[in-house]
Design a protein around this motif. Sequence first.
Motif, PDB file in Angstrom:
ATOM      1  N   MET A 111       0.951  -1.190  -0.096  1.00  0.00           N
ATOM      2  CA  MET A 111      -0.032  -0.016   0.015  1.00  0.00           C
ATOM      3  C   MET A 111       0.870   1.361  -0.036  1.00  0.00           C
ATOM      4  O   MET A 111       1.844   1.359   0.917  1.00  0.00           O
ATOM      5  N   PRO A 112       0.660   2.151  -1.096  1.00  0.00           N
ATOM      6  CA  PRO A 112       1.636   3.439  -0.897  1.00  0.00           C
ATOM      7  C   PRO A 112       1.403   4.275   0.298  1.00  0.00           C
ATOM      8  O   PRO A 112       0.169   4.324   0.551  1.00  0.00           O
ATOM      9  N   SER A 113       2.534   4.915   0.767  1.00  0.00           N
ATOM     10  CA  SER A 113       2.454   5.853   1.782  1.00  0.00           C
ATOM     11  C   SER A 113       2.970   6.999   1.275  1.00  0.00           C
ATOM     12  O   SER A 113       4.054   7.200   0.560  1.00  0.00           O
ATOM     13  N   VAL A 114       2.619   8.350   1.720  1.00  0.00           N
ATOM     14  CA  VAL A 114       3.215   9.605   1.352  1.00  0.00           C
ATOM     15  C   VAL A 114       3.435  10.401   2.962  1.00  0.00           C
ATOM     16  O   VAL A 114       2.797  10.223   3.954  1.00  0.00           O
ATOM     17  N   LYS A 115       4.051  11.199   2.871  1.00  0.00           N
ATOM     18  CA  LYS A 115       4.492  12.585   4.048  1.00  0.00           C
ATOM     19  C   LYS A 115       3.297  13.544   3.928  1.00  0.00           C
ATOM     20  O   LYS A 115       2.949  14.128   2.855  1.00  0.00           O
ATOM     21  N   VAL A 116       2.851  13.588   5.160  1.00  0.00           N
ATOM     22  CA  VAL A 116       1.928  14.882   5.303  1.00  0.00           C
ATOM     23  C   VAL A 116       2.723  15.995   5.675  1.00  0.00           C
ATOM     24  O   VAL A 116       3.299  15.912   6.901  1.00  0.00           O
ATOM     25  N   LEU A 117       2.665  17.045   5.130  1.00  0.00           N
ATOM     26  CA  LEU A 117       3.381  18.224   5.332  1.00  0.00           C
ATOM     27  C   LEU A 117       2.391  19.340   5.970  1.00  0.00           C
ATOM     28  O   LEU A 117       1.253  19.409   5.514  1.00  0.00           O
ATOM     29  N   ASP A 118       3.003  20.364   6.454  1.00  0.00           N
ATOM     30  CA  ASP A 118       2.264  21.540   6.874  1.00  0.00           C
ATOM     31  C   ASP A 118       2.497  22.847   5.724  1.00  0.00           C
ATOM     32  O   ASP A 118       3.398  22.355   5.026  1.00  0.00           O
ATOM     33  N   MET A 119       1.787  23.570   5.941  1.00  0.00           N
ATOM     34  CA  MET A 119       2.362  24.834   5.062  1.00  0.00           C
ATOM     35  C   MET A 119       3.568  25.374   5.069  1.00  0.00           C
ATOM     36  O   MET A 119       3.936  26.057   4.088  1.00  0.00           O
ATOM     37  N   THR A 120       4.395  24.930   6.234  1.00  0.00           N
ATOM     38  CA  THR A 120       5.712  25.618   6.145  1.00  0.00           C
ATOM     39  C   THR A 120       6.891  24.252   5.360  1.00  0.00           C
ATOM     40  O   THR A 120       8.020  24.749   5.348  1.00  0.00           O
TER      41      THR A 120
ATOM     42  N   MET B 160       3.193  13.919  -6.107  1.00  0.00           N
ATOM     43  CA  MET B 160       1.708  14.395  -5.314  1.00  0.00           C
ATOM     44  C   MET B 160       2.411  14.749  -3.733  1.00  0.00           C
ATOM     45  O   MET B 160       3.324  14.198  -3.108  1.00  0.00           O
ATOM     46  N   ILE B 161       1.790  15.997  -3.469  1.00  0.00           N
ATOM     47  CA  ILE B 161       2.101  16.390  -2.041  1.00  0.00           C
ATOM     48  C   ILE B 161       0.747  16.756  -1.236  1.00  0.00           C
ATOM     49  O   ILE B 161      -0.041  16.821  -1.803  1.00  0.00           O
ATOM     50  N   VAL B 162       0.879  16.037  -0.029  1.00  0.00           N
ATOM     51  CA  VAL B 162      -0.109  15.959   0.747  1.00  0.00           C
ATOM     52  C   VAL B 162      -0.009  16.922   2.165  1.00  0.00           C
ATOM     53  O   VAL B 162       0.992  16.916   2.655  1.00  0.00           O
ATOM     54  N   LEU B 163      -0.752  18.096   2.090  1.00  0.00           N
ATOM     55  CA  LEU B 163      -0.958  18.871   3.140  1.00  0.00           C
ATOM     56  C   LEU B 163      -1.750  18.567   4.273  1.00  0.00           C
ATOM     57  O   LEU B 163      -2.910  18.053   4.361  1.00  0.00           O
TER      58      LEU B 163
END
Length: 208
Positions: free
Chosen positions: A1-10, A123-126
């Motif tokens: 299952m693919p996983s991504v990093k969750v970032l904040d606005m900074t 793909m970028i997750v916020l």
Amino acid sequence: MPSVKVLDMTGKEVSDYELSALVFGVTPNKTAMHTMVVSYLANQRQGTQSTLTRTEVRGGGRKPWRQKGTGRARQGSTRAPQWTHGGVALGPKPRSYRFSVNKKVKRIAMKSALSTKVLDNNMIVLDSIKMNEFKTKTIITMLNDIKASGSKALIVMPAADCHVIKSASNIPGVKTALPNTLNVYDILNYDKFIVVKDALSKIEEVYA
């Protein structure tokens, strides 16, 4: 299952997010994506172009010269297509360019487009996008911090936020969207797919 990093606005990592393999882990189907892109672009065409045929051009009711005896080719009207100011032969008329795509192909194309962004690391997750005022500089700073500046970016939010929409609309190459307005063309057309975590869960809920 693919996983991504969750970032904040900074641009700082906040957590990890396990993506649904049914939506973001499928093998891209290029044929389905191409069909949806062509359908989208065709549906954008107004189809209002129109030319005048020989029956619609003003004038030409009188036969220009008699049928025989002049040595010239026989002519019945000065509004025939070969005449200057004549009508257009086989010219375009108003028509609809729309064509339908069945629901199964639409779902395959959407999943393929989303999976393509994951495979290409575009793909970028916020965690969230919070703004209390109309300020384009805030969006520009956010794009710089998450390393999405200098490229076309599609920002997907869980719900309409006038501050984010208006602020992002001033930036060339940046577009905002909602989960229910996503389409294959926009996903593929923009280099970076920036999605808020809450919007991501909505996308998975619809297509999983």
